[in-house]
Design an enzyme around this catalytic site. Structure first.
Site, mmCIF file in Angstrom:
data_model
loop_
_atom_site.group_PDB
_atom_site.id
_atom_site.type_symbol
_atom_site.label_atom_id
_atom_site.label_comp_id
_atom_site.label_asym_id
_atom_site.label_seq_id
_atom_site.Cartn_x
_atom_site.Cartn_y
_atom_site.Cartn_z
ATOM 1 N N GLY B 190 0.634 -1.186 -0.176
ATOM 2 C CA GLY B 190 0.050 0.085 -0.004
ATOM 3 C C GLY B 190 0.793 1.203 0.020
ATOM 4 O O GLY B 190 0.294 2.514 -0.269
ATOM 5 N N ASP B 191 2.176 1.208 0.215
ATOM 6 C CA ASP B 191 2.820 2.463 0.373
ATOM 7 C C ASP B 191 4.415 2.062 -0.383
ATOM 8 O O ASP B 191 5.371 2.333 0.594
ATOM 9 C CB ASP B 191 2.948 3.162 1.843
ATOM 10 C CG ASP B 191 3.592 4.360 1.939
ATOM 11 O OD1 ASP B 191 3.706 4.885 0.612
ATOM 12 O OD2 ASP B 191 3.668 4.989 2.815
ATOM 13 N N LEU B 192 4.509 1.198 -1.303
ATOM 14 C CA LEU B 192 5.651 0.537 -1.635
ATOM 15 C C LEU B 192 6.407 1.503 -2.425
ATOM 16 O O LEU B 192 6.572 1.389 -3.636
ATOM 17 C CB LEU B 192 5.289 -0.697 -2.296
ATOM 18 C CG LEU B 192 6.683 -1.330 -2.657
ATOM 19 C CD1 LEU B 192 7.124 -2.031 -1.272
ATOM 20 C CD2 LEU B 192 6.503 -2.659 -3.694
ATOM 21 N N TRP B 193 7.057 2.600 -1.865
ATOM 22 C CA TRP B 193 7.971 3.410 -2.576
ATOM 23 C C TRP B 193 9.219 3.024 -2.080
ATOM 24 O O TRP B 193 9.508 1.898 -1.157
ATOM 25 C CB TRP B 193 7.840 4.788 -2.420
ATOM 26 C CG TRP B 193 8.338 5.272 -0.865
ATOM 27 C CD1 TRP B 193 7.463 5.155 0.231
ATOM 28 C CD2 TRP B 193 9.374 6.258 -0.282
ATOM 29 N NE1 TRP B 193 8.087 5.813 1.162
ATOM 30 C CE2 TRP B 193 9.226 6.613 0.949
ATOM 31 C CE3 TRP B 193 10.395 6.813 -1.137
ATOM 32 C CZ2 TRP B 193 10.273 7.120 1.623
ATOM 33 C CZ3 TRP B 193 11.421 7.555 -0.623
ATOM 34 C CH2 TRP B 193 11.374 7.533 0.870
ATOM 35 N N ASN B 196 10.438 2.267 1.268
ATOM 36 C CA ASN B 196 9.821 1.436 2.121
ATOM 37 C C ASN B 196 10.423 -0.143 2.162
ATOM 38 O O ASN B 196 9.658 -1.060 2.622
ATOM 39 C CB ASN B 196 8.489 1.715 2.377
ATOM 40 C CG ASN B 196 7.778 2.786 3.066
ATOM 41 O OD1 ASN B 196 8.685 3.401 3.778
ATOM 42 N ND2 ASN B 196 6.869 3.177 2.982
#
Lengths: 289, 289
Positions: B190-193, B196
């Site tokens: 969901g916040d896979l930049w 992370n």
């Protein structure tokens, strides 16, 4: 309105047919409703932590894939209210205590861990009834039972004016009582009285399947669940047959049972008052013998 | 003092040797410390919900048994502070993006579900950065992307004075853009930049193992993770090789990528202001073509 909010949060094709929530008698603490395929609990937002802990515990039991529990659909807050939406399960199938004993003990067995660090405890605090339950980690089970269970509960009693002679002596005797007992850290339900288990009909097999709910989970000695199951009623001999078929108990359970159940009787003293204090005192004296 | 409290909560044989917590640069939001075998985040108690959501997301990824994440040891509050204690993992092993692509895609594949009800969404709200992320359930993916993702984020922008011409038209076009796309509801990070994910050396094999952290999980189209991995930096071609080895993408990903990444650019407009608003507007116009 919370129901409009929930309609939006649950939006799916079936939403039109959800109809009106039917109030049902649920826990003593929250309001409970049957709403289409859902079982909904609501309470003031100050009870949010209770619903979060319940949700966390149900999911831990579900993850073990050993015992059926209601699926957690939603756990959140809206305006001044906290809510928990679970799968509604039709209960009241014929009791199948032998199956319950087997499934519970499979859960105890499959989740038993032996880490070098964090062993007994849980990653967050939860509640036993409406009493906060401390869950810090202890590498040593007798240390855990003293510091995270009996000591905080005796202190709660003391704050309410219930003083128990020889309780300090009991605390110091815990390592003796548990000497030579080396339980594995099993995932335990934590509040396994007969009112927190029921049975549903398995749609595929037609057989009666146990369902556990209202947990207060942690990693601890599995005997705490078995002890409590004998405290307010009992599941009967078939239950024990199921337990023995999967993982027979080590010797000395009967004595430990009193040590473990004292925690719940002290909690009942906190929750329901003096009528339980005598029973607690008798248990303390027995354990000091 | 929170450290004395944590010492008690973590009490085990190693406690004497824990030493002093070392402050480390962690997230932008909380204080972070390396403390013996632990990684500790603290913040004001008003951030308790963020730690709870992070803990819930890390455990969901861990439960998939596909990708390494830090183990959640404790997540609670003490006095006016919230805290999250995780396993400390030594990062900085050589990048292994192909393995990351494989493990992430295995997670997407193994968690893909096809329930008759609650499909896309999550059982509780969480956060994307420090912005609240709504996670109600929707049976329809394009409905989810509109109502739980873009619409609330556009409204947050509007409340801050960022108005995007043609955004309403875009919202109405989402079903067209996603027509013929029928994703399975996969557990997504969901916040896979790129910030992370990191790598650690597997103690048994000596190989470099990917580690994911700071998730904002839900059940959604796995392409949201892949799209975001290309937004601020990228894991490079080896990553895509790993993805393709496990579960190749269906056609049309490039167009959907812009629809999915718009959510994060809007969130950056909310978090970091006007410098991202132009980029968001360009994406909206592109998507309306």
């Amino acid at each position: 309105m919370i129901w409009d909010h929930l309609r939006k949060q649950l939006s799916n094709d079936a939403i039109g047919s959800l109809g009106t929530p039917t109030p049902i008698s649920g826990g003593c603490i929250s309001k409970a409703f049957h709403w289409g395929p859902y079982f909904v609990k609501t309470n003031h937002i100050t009870h949010s932590a209770m619903f979060r802990a319940e949700s966390d515990g149900l999911m831990a039991i579900a993850d073990s894939r050993c015992v059926t529990t209601p699926v957690v659909i939603l756990c959140s807050e809206y305006d001044s209210q906290a809510y928990l939406v679970l799968d509604h399960i039709d209960m009241g199938a014929p009791p199948n205590p032998r199956q319950l004993g087997k499934e519970l003990t499979r859960m105890h067995q499959q989740t038993a861990r032996n880490h070098a660090r964090p062993t007994f405890g849980w990653h967050q605090d939860n509640f036993i009834g409406s009493t906060p339950q401390n869950n810090g980690w202890n590498a040593n089970w007798s240390d855990f039972w003293r510091k995270q269970r009996l000591e905080p509960m005796l202190n709660r009693c003391l704050n309410l004016g219930f003083e128990f002679p020889r309780s300090q002596q009991l605390l110091e005797r815990i390592p003796d009582i548990l000497a030579d007992h080396h339980p594995a850290p099993s995932l335990v339900h934590g509040d396994l009285w007969t009112g927190n288990a029921d049975y549903t009909t398995n749609k595929t097999s037609g057989s009666s399947t146990p369902v556990l709910f209202d947990p207060a989970v942690y990693l601890g000695d599995r005997e705490v669940d078995l002890a409590m199951s004998e405290l307010f009623g009992s599941f009967g001999p078939a239950f024990w047959k199921g337990v023995d078929e999967v993982w027979p108990l080590p010797p000395g359970y009967q004595r430990r049972r009193e040590l473990y159940n004292l925690y719940h009787i002290l909690n009942h003293t906190v929750l329901f008052g003096a009528s339980y204090a005598n029973q607690a005192q008798t248990m303390i004296l027995n354990l000091c013998r």
